[in-house]
Design a protein around this motif. Structure first.
Motif, mmCIF file in Angstrom:
data_model
loop_
_atom_site.group_PDB
_atom_site.id
_atom_site.type_symbol
_atom_site.label_atom_id
_atom_site.label_comp_id
_atom_site.label_asym_id
_atom_site.label_seq_id
_atom_site.Cartn_x
_atom_site.Cartn_y
_atom_site.Cartn_z
ATOM 1 N N CYS A 34 51.478 35.372 42.872
ATOM 2 C CA CYS A 34 50.108 35.592 42.413
ATOM 3 C C CYS A 34 50.067 35.844 40.903
ATOM 4 O O CYS A 34 50.712 36.761 40.400
ATOM 5 C CB CYS A 34 49.485 36.763 43.143
ATOM 6 S SG CYS A 34 47.758 37.049 42.667
ATOM 7 N N LEU A 36 47.870 37.211 39.336
ATOM 8 C CA LEU A 36 47.162 38.463 39.053
ATOM 9 C C LEU A 36 48.025 39.694 39.348
ATOM 10 O O LEU A 36 47.560 40.821 39.199
ATOM 11 C CB LEU A 36 45.874 38.538 39.886
ATOM 12 C CG LEU A 36 44.914 37.359 39.735
ATOM 13 C CD1 LEU A 36 43.688 37.572 40.614
ATOM 14 C CD2 LEU A 36 44.517 37.165 38.290
ATOM 15 N N TYR A 37 49.258 39.489 39.725
ATOM 16 C CA TYR A 37 50.114 40.609 40.110
ATOM 17 C C TYR A 37 50.167 41.692 39.036
ATOM 18 O O TYR A 37 50.121 42.875 39.331
ATOM 19 C CB TYR A 37 51.536 40.118 40.429
ATOM 20 C CG TYR A 37 52.461 41.254 40.778
ATOM 21 C CD1 TYR A 37 52.440 41.811 42.051
ATOM 22 C CD2 TYR A 37 53.326 41.798 39.836
ATOM 23 C CE1 TYR A 37 53.265 42.870 42.381
ATOM 24 C CE2 TYR A 37 54.155 42.850 40.146
ATOM 25 C CZ TYR A 37 54.127 43.386 41.426
ATOM 26 O OH TYR A 37 54.936 44.451 41.741
ATOM 27 N N PHE A 39 47.949 42.385 36.769
ATOM 28 C CA PHE A 39 46.650 42.962 36.413
ATOM 29 C C PHE A 39 46.555 44.342 37.048
ATOM 30 O O PHE A 39 46.896 44.517 38.220
ATOM 31 C CB PHE A 39 45.509 42.102 36.955
ATOM 32 C CG PHE A 39 45.213 40.869 36.157
ATOM 33 C CD1 PHE A 39 46.205 40.175 35.492
ATOM 34 C CD2 PHE A 39 43.933 40.399 36.075
ATOM 35 C CE1 PHE A 39 45.923 39.032 34.758
ATOM 36 C CE2 PHE A 39 43.630 39.256 35.357
ATOM 37 C CZ PHE A 39 44.625 38.576 34.695
ATOM 38 N N GLU A 41 43.882 45.880 37.887
ATOM 39 C CA GLU A 41 42.943 45.702 38.990
ATOM 40 C C GLU A 41 42.737 44.209 39.205
ATOM 41 O O GLU A 41 42.123 43.534 38.389
ATOM 42 C CB GLU A 41 41.614 46.395 38.706
ATOM 43 C CG GLU A 41 40.623 46.294 39.838
ATOM 44 C CD GLU A 41 41.209 46.663 41.204
ATOM 45 O OE1 GLU A 41 41.157 45.813 42.111
ATOM 46 O OE2 GLU A 41 41.752 47.761 41.364
ATOM 47 N N CYS A 42 43.270 43.710 40.294
ATOM 48 C CA CYS A 42 43.238 42.272 40.567
ATOM 49 C C CYS A 42 42.141 41.883 41.551
ATOM 50 O O CYS A 42 41.838 40.711 41.707
ATOM 51 C CB CYS A 42 44.588 41.824 41.113
ATOM 52 S SG CYS A 42 45.024 42.654 42.664
ATOM 53 N N LYS A 54 53.742 47.504 42.833
ATOM 54 C CA LYS A 54 52.544 47.038 43.529
ATOM 55 C C LYS A 54 52.986 46.250 44.761
ATOM 56 O O LYS A 54 53.709 45.269 44.654
ATOM 57 C CB LYS A 54 51.747 46.142 42.577
ATOM 58 C CG LYS A 54 50.368 45.816 42.993
ATOM 59 C CD LYS A 54 49.727 44.967 41.877
ATOM 60 C CE LYS A 54 48.267 44.840 41.992
ATOM 61 N NZ LYS A 54 47.704 44.008 40.915
ATOM 62 N N CYS A 56 51.828 43.909 47.657
ATOM 63 C CA CYS A 56 50.724 43.006 47.998
ATOM 64 C C CYS A 56 50.927 42.323 49.342
ATOM 65 O O CYS A 56 50.275 41.312 49.624
ATOM 66 C CB CYS A 56 50.576 41.953 46.905
ATOM 67 S SG CYS A 56 50.413 42.627 45.257
ATOM 68 N N ILE A 71 41.070 33.678 41.731
ATOM 69 C CA ILE A 71 42.118 33.825 40.715
ATOM 70 C C ILE A 71 41.679 33.235 39.383
ATOM 71 O O ILE A 71 41.816 33.877 38.335
ATOM 72 C CB ILE A 71 43.443 33.212 41.204
ATOM 73 C CG1 ILE A 71 44.013 34.101 42.315
ATOM 74 C CG2 ILE A 71 44.430 33.048 40.071
ATOM 75 C CD1 ILE A 71 45.221 33.543 43.023
ATOM 76 N N ARG A 74 39.118 35.537 37.706
ATOM 77 C CA ARG A 74 39.748 36.733 37.120
ATOM 78 C C ARG A 74 40.518 36.383 35.846
ATOM 79 O O ARG A 74 40.477 37.127 34.864
ATOM 80 C CB ARG A 74 40.688 37.399 38.121
ATOM 81 C CG ARG A 74 40.011 38.059 39.286
ATOM 82 C CD ARG A 74 39.451 39.392 38.852
ATOM 83 N NE ARG A 74 38.752 40.009 39.955
ATOM 84 C CZ ARG A 74 38.678 41.310 40.155
ATOM 85 N NH1 ARG A 74 39.260 42.134 39.315
ATOM 86 N NH2 ARG A 74 38.003 41.785 41.161
ATOM 87 N N ARG A 78 39.681 37.732 32.039
ATOM 88 C CA ARG A 78 40.706 38.454 31.275
ATOM 89 C C ARG A 78 40.981 37.769 29.943
ATOM 90 O O ARG A 78 41.110 38.422 28.904
ATOM 91 C CB ARG A 78 41.998 38.562 32.093
ATOM 92 C CG ARG A 78 43.088 39.321 31.378
ATOM 93 C CD ARG A 78 42.723 40.784 31.184
ATOM 94 N NE ARG A 78 43.813 41.451 30.529
ATOM 95 C CZ ARG A 78 43.710 42.125 29.398
ATOM 96 N NH1 ARG A 78 42.536 42.262 28.814
ATOM 97 N NH2 ARG A 78 44.750 42.688 28.847
#
Length: 90
Positions: A34, A36-37, A39, A41-42, A54, A56, A71, A74, A78
Motif C-alpha cells: 500500500c 499509503l502505509y 501516511f 492517517e491513511c 502499523k 494493516c 489511494i 489520498r 498529500r
C-alpha cells in the motif's frame, strides 16, 4: 475490469490472497504494498502495535476495486499539501 490499469488479480501469487476475504475474485493485487502505509492517517483499518509498527492485516482498501480511487485521492491530496496548493473548497 479484470487486469485493467485500476485492477489486477494475481491468482498465481504464492500469497494470494494475502488478506482474508470472502470474495477472492474481487481481490485487487495492484497495490501489493500500500502506497499509503507511511501516511500517519491513511483512512484504512489499521492498528499501531506496541512496537510502533502499523499493522494493516485487517485492511482491504487497497485490495478492492474501489481502492484505486481511494489511494489516488489520498496521494493527490498529500502532493497538493506538500506543494502548498490551496484546497479546492477554499
Amino acid at each position: 475490469m479484470k487486469n485493467s490499469h485500476r485492477f489486477f488479480c494475481n491468482t498465481d501469487c504464492e500469497y494470494f490472497p494475502c488478506h482474508k476475504t470472502k470474495r477472492p475474485e474481487r481481490f485487487n493485487c495492484l497495490f501489493c504494498f500500500c502506497p499509503l502505509y507511511f501516511f500517519e492517517e491513511c483512512g484504512g483499518n489499521y492498528v499501531i502495535l506496541d512496537s510502533g509498527v502499523k499493522d494493516c492485516t485487517t485492511c482491504l482498501i487497497p485490495h478492492t476495486p474501489e481502492g484505486y480511487d481511494h489511494i489516488l485521492g489520498r496521494l493527490k491530496a498529500r502532493f497538493a499539501e506538500i506543494r502548498g496548493d490551496k484546497p479546492e473548497n477554499a
